[in-house]
Design an enzyme around this catalytic site. Structure first.
Site, mmCIF file in Angstrom:
data_model
loop_
_atom_site.group_PDB
_atom_site.id
_atom_site.type_symbol
_atom_site.label_atom_id
_atom_site.label_comp_id
_atom_site.label_asym_id
_atom_site.label_seq_id
_atom_site.Cartn_x
_atom_site.Cartn_y
_atom_site.Cartn_z
ATOM 1 N N GLY A 53 0.843 -1.197 0.000
ATOM 2 C CA GLY A 53 0.000 0.000 0.000
ATOM 3 C C GLY A 53 0.866 1.230 0.000
ATOM 4 C CB CYS B 230 5.272 -4.096 0.224
ATOM 5 S SG CYS B 230 6.083 -2.518 -0.085
ATOM 6 C CE1 TYR B 231 1.378 1.029 5.789
ATOM 7 C CE2 TYR B 231 -0.418 -0.554 5.691
ATOM 8 C CZ TYR B 231 0.158 0.569 6.254
ATOM 9 O OH TYR B 231 -0.473 1.215 7.279
ATOM 10 C CG HIS C 263 5.957 -5.808 -4.496
ATOM 11 N ND1 HIS C 263 4.689 -5.662 -3.980
ATOM 12 C CD2 HIS C 263 6.628 -4.684 -4.174
ATOM 13 C CE1 HIS C 263 4.595 -4.488 -3.387
ATOM 14 N NE2 HIS C 263 5.754 -3.870 -3.482
ATOM 15 C CD GLU D 25 2.953 -8.595 -5.246
ATOM 16 O OE1 GLU D 25 3.717 -9.326 -4.576
ATOM 17 O OE2 GLU D 25 2.701 -7.427 -4.933
ATOM 18 C CG ASP E 29 -16.872 -10.687 -20.101
ATOM 19 O OD1 ASP E 29 -16.030 -11.584 -20.293
ATOM 20 O OD2 ASP E 29 -16.584 -9.485 -19.971
ATOM 21 C CE LYS F 63 -12.652 -10.532 -21.704
ATOM 22 N NZ LYS F 63 -13.858 -9.700 -21.731
#
Ligand code: XMP
Length: 505
Positions: A51, A78-79, A165, A167, A223, A361
């Site tokens: 964040g 992180c945060y 990070h 990710e 969708d 998606k």
């Protein structure tokens, strides 16, 4: 279930995607979710996102003290790490300068998180503050040159944290670390599949709709098609799918959608409304006015059909997870989802059913395959509700629609022929409201220009123009000018979003 608590980090959605790639189901929740509500969901683990805040800032997002006493494994990123350190009695040093970019991480303790990870591995850093001393009970498990506590762990309490990070793709072994947290620490099995999601979703739709009736507006996009197929599997012919042809579709589109649904055995009500839309759009040049006319007219047609079909209690929408997350609240999510079918009114007489609201998606595409939808629908590129009207600048006419359809079909064909259709997010033709001078067969021409737009994107929120090979661009340009009468020039749009948008209107 694994819960990701969102502290406003730019990569929160990416964490969710990675966790799902590990075949573990996860949901993002606001950091302010009460501990009781978290516990009630019985998550196997919780991930604290990054964040923009500093734990020392006034009003910085925090967690209640009880949070770390639930016994649920926690990974702070992180945060999330700084907060964990701060709340548990460690020491967080305010930023002297930011650390940003690739850094070499030195793993100090095997721990659970770094099992099977190289002792020296590259990681992506993006932070100001950093942990100077871990809280009591924690050991430092990794360091970098700038961050002496780049990772810490208290295995007894199953609390783990990393400053970098894991990710992002710039942390090559990040996926392994997340897997370690999910499988080794949380005991997840990685058994979540689209098959199991489908089963659960069908059961949920059945429970929601009960003996009621539902209606679904199909746009031709993936969708709404997947949402319709899923709800049809749940309640059968108590679902009515309506396909409104507003005359602003691409070449072959009405036919291919009808064909796909025939093939699936899902009844489809086809409404021919081309004349209505074109009449309303006649002479209108302003982009917003065009969008509003199409949105309003769409509702009219749709409501008329719903009434003609004897009414319905539920409206099925193909809202996706990024829309839900971005809008933040349930109410806002509705506004956004209405946008999918061109702006349904707030006082709509239906209750909403949004079976895809937990999916990204690419997951929707996988689900579509699971439901037996043809590749052609599953891999369809996103297409705006107002259709070709927002790709014809200025007033829309039949002639311009025909011209744009022909040019667009060539762009589609050539991108597919080059095998790029699954890499490029969107690729299409635009008809600007200009003419230019050319020379063809020794004679002067004064004709339309076509702009070609192709972009790469994860979710349509931001996009980069696609570096299509020159040979492909050349074939597109040559063919359009040769095969589409009334066009003598082709240009390629090389702006990204922002500052441009994907569509021209
Ligand atoms: P922009 O042009 O805003 O588009 O960069 C972002 C993405 O959204 C699509 N788009 C729409 N989709 N109804 C939709 O369902 C709309 O009114 C609409 N306008 C834009 C666009 O194709 C791109 O994928």
């Amino acid at each position: 279930l694994v819960i990701i608590l969102d502290f406003g980090g730019q990569y929160t959605q990416l964490i969710a995607r990675r966790v799902r790639e590990c075949r573990v189901y996860c949901e993002i929740m606001p950091y302010s979710t009460p501990v009781e509500a978290l516990r009630a969901r019985r998550p196997r683990g919780i991930i604290l996102s990054g964040g923009p805040s500093s734990v020392y800032e006034e009003g910085a997002p925090v967690l209640p003290a009880a949070f770390f006493e639930t016994g649920i494994p926690v990974l702070g990123i992180c945060y999330g790490m700084q907060l964990m350190a701060h709340l548990l009695g460690g020491n967080v040093a305010a930023a002297a300068h930011r650390e940003y970019g690739r850094t070499l991480l030195e793993v100090l303790a095997d721990g659970d998180l770094f099992a099977g990870v190289a002792r020296r591995t590259e990681v992506w850093m993006s932070h100001g503050d950093k942990v100077a001393a871990p809280p009591p009970g924690f050991v430092v498990t990794a360091r970098t040159e700038a961050a002496p506590v780049a990772a810490m762990a208290d295995p007894a309490r199953r609390l783990y944290a990393v400053q970098f990070h894991p990710e992002v793709a710039h942390t090559p072994e990040g996926k392994k670390m997340l897997e370690n947290f999910l499988y080794r620490v949380c005991g997840c099995t990685g058994a979540w599949t689209m098959g199991s999601f489908l089963q659960a979703a069908v059961a949920e739709v059945r429970a929601t709709i009960g003996a009621g009736r539902a209606i679904c507006a199909l746009s031709g996009g993936v969708d709404s098609a997947v949402a319709a197929a899923l709800v049809h599997r749940a309640i059968g012919d108590r679902l009515t799918s309506v396909f409104v042809n507003h005359g602003l579709l691409r070449q072959g589109e009405p036919e291919s959608v009808q064909e796909a649904f025939r093939h699936l055995g899902i009844p489809l009500v086809y409404v021919e409304a081309k004349e209505r839309f074109l009449q309303k759009l006649a002479g209108v040049a302003d982009p917003e006015a065009k969008r509003k006319i199409i949105g309003t007219e769409f509702i009219r047609v749709f409501e008329e059909e719903a009434r003609r079909l004897g009414g319905a209690d539920f409206l099925v929408q193909g809202t996706l997870y990024p829309d839900v997350v971005e809008s933040g609240t349930a109410t806002a999510a509705k506004i956004k989802s209405h946008h999918n079918v061109g702006g349904l009114p707030e006082d709509l007489q239906f209750k909403l059913v949004e079976p895809l609201r937990w999916l990204f998606k690419d997951e929707v595409r996988e689900l579509g395959k699971e439901l037996g939808l043809p590749e052609e629908i599953v891999w369809r590129q996103p297409f705006p509700g107002p259709g070709l009207a927002v790709r014809i600048l200025g007033p829309v006419t039949e002639e311009k629609l025909a011209l744009l359809r022909a040019a667009d079909a060539i762009v589609t064909e050539e991108v597919k022929r080059a095998g790029l259709d699954r890499q490029v997010w969107q690729y299409f033709a635009v008809l600007p409201d200009i003419r230019s001078v050319g020379v063809m067969g020794d004679a002067r021409t004064y004709a339309h220009a076509i702009a070609v737009r192709a972009v790469e994107s994860q979710d349509g929120m931001t996009a980069d123009w696609a570096r299509l090979p020159y040979a492909v661009l050349e074939r597109i340009a040559t063919r359009i000018v040769r095969e589409v009468p009334g066009v003598n020039r082709v240009v390629y749009d090389i702006t990204s979003k922002p500052p441009a948008t994907i569509e021209w209107e």
